[in-house]
Design a protein around this motif. Structure first.
Motif, short mmCIF file in Angstrom:
data_model
loop_
_atom_site.label_atom_id
_atom_site.label_comp_id
_atom_site.label_asym_id
_atom_site.label_seq_id
_atom_site.Cartn_x
_atom_site.Cartn_y
_atom_site.Cartn_z
N PHE A 1 -7.23 17.63 47.76
CA PHE A 1 -8.28 16.21 47.28
C PHE A 1 -9.22 17.85 48.31
CE2 PHE A 1 -10.96 13.78 49.49
CZ PHE A 1 -11.52 13.60 48.86
N MET A 2 -8.69 17.96 49.86
CA MET A 2 -9.87 18.75 50.15
C MET A 2 -10.43 19.95 49.99
SD MET A 2 -10.45 16.62 53.04
CE MET A 2 -10.71 17.61 54.43
N LYS A 3 -10.09 20.90 49.20
CA LYS A 3 -9.86 21.95 48.72
C LYS A 3 -11.09 22.00 46.84
CE LYS A 3 -7.93 25.74 45.79
NZ LYS A 3 -6.55 27.00 45.81
N VAL B 1 -1.17 16.02 39.07
CA VAL B 1 -0.87 17.45 39.55
C VAL B 1 -1.92 18.15 39.05
CG1 VAL B 1 0.19 19.36 37.42
CG2 VAL B 1 1.20 16.94 37.67
N ALA B 2 -2.17 19.39 40.09
CA ALA B 2 -3.14 19.77 40.17
C ALA B 2 -4.23 21.01 39.07
CB ALA B 2 -2.74 20.89 40.82
N GLN B 3 -4.70 20.17 38.65
CA GLN B 3 -5.92 20.32 37.57
C GLN B 3 -7.38 21.95 37.93
OE1 GLN B 3 -7.15 16.98 35.90
NE2 GLN B 3 -5.24 16.28 35.46
N TYR C 1 -16.80 21.70 44.97
CA TYR C 1 -16.81 20.25 44.31
C TYR C 1 -18.76 19.87 44.73
CZ TYR C 1 -18.87 16.39 41.24
OH TYR C 1 -19.50 15.30 40.15
N THR C 2 -18.89 19.40 46.34
CA THR C 2 -19.91 19.56 46.69
C THR C 2 -20.07 20.25 48.22
OG1 THR C 2 -18.05 18.72 49.47
CG2 THR C 2 -19.05 17.21 46.83
N GLY C 3 -19.24 21.42 48.11
CA GLY C 3 -19.64 22.98 48.83
C GLY C 3 -20.07 22.32 50.55
#
Length: 135
Positions: A47-49, A3-5, A54-56
């Motif tokens: 995940f893509m969002k 679930v989205a966290q 997270y990485t920019g």
């Protein structure tokens, strides 16, 4: 699927770390969003969002940048032709590799290779010599 966290939570950090580790081990292969999001246990969209937060970078940007880093190393440390290096770092098309390399480095792979080979290499300093010079 998880679930989205909040992307600051340790579970998400661990999931991204596992994906980054997978990319570093399999960058030569055809990596897909589906495969990598599956490793994270998040939906592709989420995940893509979160990967970008997270990485920019987008996933494709990150993979291409990683491949470019490997390509730059190979161009300066091997005698392999550009076509072979493109395939070794995961590009299926030499022309696409050259285009992305030029965008990333503002120079063609061939010019990059020839320019860097003109620079004389410095002899490697051993640890013993390094420590001796410190004292």
């Amino acid at each position: 699927r998880v679930v989205a966290q909040n992307p600051g939570e340790p579970e998400f950090h661990q999931a991204v770390k596992e994906v980054l580790d997978h990319i570093s081990l399999h960058y030569q292969e055809n990596l897909t969003v589906s495969e990598l999001s599956g490793l994270s246990k998040y939906s592709e969209y989420y995940f893509m969002k979160l990967f970008r937060q997270y990485t920019g970078k987008t996933l494709v940007e990150y993979i291409n940048d990683f491949r470019m880093e490997k390509a730059r190393y190979l161009l300066t440390h091997s005698d392999a032709p550009v076509t072979e290096i493109a395939m070794q770092v995961g590009f299926n098309s030499t022309s696409y590799f050259i285009k992305k390399f030029q965008q990333s480095n503002k120079i063609s792979p061939h010019k990059y290779e020839t320019d860097l080979r003109k620079i004389p290499k410095q002899p490697h300093m051993s640890r013993l010599r390094f420590y001796a010079e410190l004292q």
